[in-house]
Scaffold this active site. Structure first.
Site, PDB file in Angstrom:
ATOM      1  N   ASP A 105      36.024 -11.168  30.254  1.00  0.00           N
ATOM      2  CA  ASP A 105      36.045 -12.600  29.965  1.00  0.00           C
ATOM      3  C   ASP A 105      37.449 -13.102  29.660  1.00  0.00           C
ATOM      4  O   ASP A 105      38.369 -12.345  29.363  1.00  0.00           O
ATOM      5  CB  ASP A 105      35.110 -12.928  28.798  1.00  0.00           C
ATOM      6  CG  ASP A 105      35.460 -12.171  27.527  1.00  0.00           C
ATOM      7  OD1 ASP A 105      35.862 -10.992  27.619  1.00  0.00           O
ATOM      8  OD2 ASP A 105      35.340 -12.743  26.425  1.00  0.00           O
ATOM      9  N   GLU A 156      33.816 -10.373  25.374  1.00  0.00           N
ATOM     10  CA  GLU A 156      34.467  -9.628  24.289  1.00  0.00           C
ATOM     11  C   GLU A 156      35.059 -10.581  23.254  1.00  0.00           C
ATOM     12  O   GLU A 156      35.125 -10.244  22.075  1.00  0.00           O
ATOM     13  CB  GLU A 156      35.565  -8.718  24.855  1.00  0.00           C
ATOM     14  CG  GLU A 156      36.166  -7.747  23.845  1.00  0.00           C
ATOM     15  CD  GLU A 156      37.216  -8.353  22.931  1.00  0.00           C
ATOM     16  OE1 GLU A 156      37.286  -7.959  21.762  1.00  0.00           O
ATOM     17  OE2 GLU A 156      37.971  -9.237  23.379  1.00  0.00           O
TER      18      GLU A 156
END
Length: 402
Positions: free
Chosen positions: A92, A150
């Site tokens: 991400d 994350e």
């Protein structure tokens, strides 16, 4: 930097040349730049996930499964039985507007790979290709886990709950993070707690609003909140928390006019610690401190402390093997012991589930020196090969037939 072509042995003892990740350097850098242009935030990594799957399928991988909405796991099965090594890759980006003037800058307004996860994806894909093309030489399996979210939300825990560590069962988990504070190609081998736990607190102070010229008729939540914020800072500086804990008040909301006492205010912040024991003690102390201050002022409140990530603790045995591999590859002079960071990392959930190892790979140089999460963050792309080569060597070591 000296790199090798590593040799492994099959069941009959025949020596087999294993292709080094160095051979995919240009391809991994191109992949990193491609993903850099399409940053997507937590659980919205749809283009990213699709592109990862397409790349894996291009070179023949078939055992590809989805987890936690946008997460992917792909397994390389060796010809011979053996252990299964997991490699975690976070995918991400952040809600940051990029300020770099580079040909491959973000094409998604307000979003940027400002934490190096684009490079992590490239490392994971490069390794997947290397191991897949040499699967006939392997005794055991390698499972590549491309994890969403994350950054602050946490994609590791839902992937684990959905069974990503099963079928086949992962024996050891490996991960890394490119780190701009460490110059390339140095590698940080830090034992024990390497990333802090993370908890978020929110304090809602319920005052009684009124006229700015009549303070005797109100319950001043701004004054109360200021006292709490100052006390929390003092708590942070006090023993035994110094250097082991961060307590940060990052938001103080009390919207009102200049001559109006607000009816309430909200304080938000974060708690970071390097041990679960200290983590529990700090939360207990914060609750006690807030209660003491606000009860004395006779102002009601609601305090919530929401857990995010646990402390990331490396497995000593795996870390020792990783250090040996790093020294073999790059020499003793490139190994440092940078120490823990108070940033949080949800790889910690893997360390709680099974023996795991996570290291920081230097990606800083004179041109790439901005910190993580900065709108001008960039990285020394040679660190991609450093990380991929180290993880490749580590995987091979763990897959050696007993």
């Amino acid at each position: 930097m000296k790199l090798h072509f590593f040799k492994v042995h099959d069941k009959l003892g025949n020596e087999v040349i294993f292709v080094n990740a160095k051979s995919l350097e240009k391809e991994m850098i191109a992949l990193r730049r491609e993903f850099h242009q399409i940053p997507e935030v937590a659980f919205e990594e749809f283009k990213t996930s699709k592109k990862i799957k397409e790349y894996l399928e291009q070179f023949g991988m078939k055992d590809i499964k989805s987890y936690a909405s946008t997460g992917i796991a792909a397994v390389v099965y060796g010809k011979n039985p053996g252990k299964t090594i997991g490699v975690r890759v976070d995918i991400d980006a952040l809600p940051v507007t990029e300020e770099n003037e580079i040909p491959y800058r973000s094409t998604h307004p307000g979003k940027m790979h400002a934490c190096g996860h684009d490079a992590h994806i490239a490392i994971g894909l490069g390794l997947a290709k290397v191991f897949y093309e040499n699967r006939e030489s392997l005794s055991g399996n390698v499972k590549f886990i491309f994890q969403p979210a994350e950054e602050g939300v946490g994609g590791a825990e839902p992937m684990i709950k959905e069974g990503v560590l099963q079928n086949p069962t992962v024996d050891y988990m490996l991960g890394c993070h490119l780190w701009p504070e460490i110059p390339s190609p140095k590698i940080d081998i830090t034992s024990g707690s390497t990333f802090a736990s993370s908890d978020v607190f929110q304090l809602h102070i319920k005052g009684f609003g009124g006229h700015g010229g009549m303070p005797e008729k109100v319950k001043d939540c701004v004054y109360a909140g200021a006292k709490v914020a100052a006390a929390l800072k003092e708590l942070y500086f006090s023993a035994p928390y110094e250097k082991k804990t961060v307590i940060s008040v990052c938001s103080f909301e009390a919207p009102s006019a200049a001559n109006v006492y607000p009816a309430s205010c909200v304080i938000k912040g974060t708690i970071r610690t390097l041990s679960e024991k200290i983590r529990a003690k700090v939360k207990e102390d914060i609750r006690s401190l807030v209660t003491q201050i606000l009860d004395a002022l006779n102002i009601p409140f609601e305090l919530t402390i929401t857990p995010e990530y646990p402390t990331l603790v490396n497995d000593d045995k795996l870390l020792s093997i990783m250090e040996s591999c790093a020294k073999e590859l790059f020499g003793d002079e490139q190994i440092i012991h940078h120490g823990p960071t108070m940033a949080a990392e949800d790889f910690a959930f893997f360390t709680q589930a099974l023996p795991s190892c996570h290291v920081k790979i230097g990606c800083g140089n004179s041109e790439c020196c901005m910190p993580l999460h900065n709108p001008k963050f960039n990285l020394d792309e040679s660190a991609i090969v450093t990380a991929a080569s180290l993880l490749e060597r580590m995987i091979l070591e763990l897959l050696k037939p007993e």
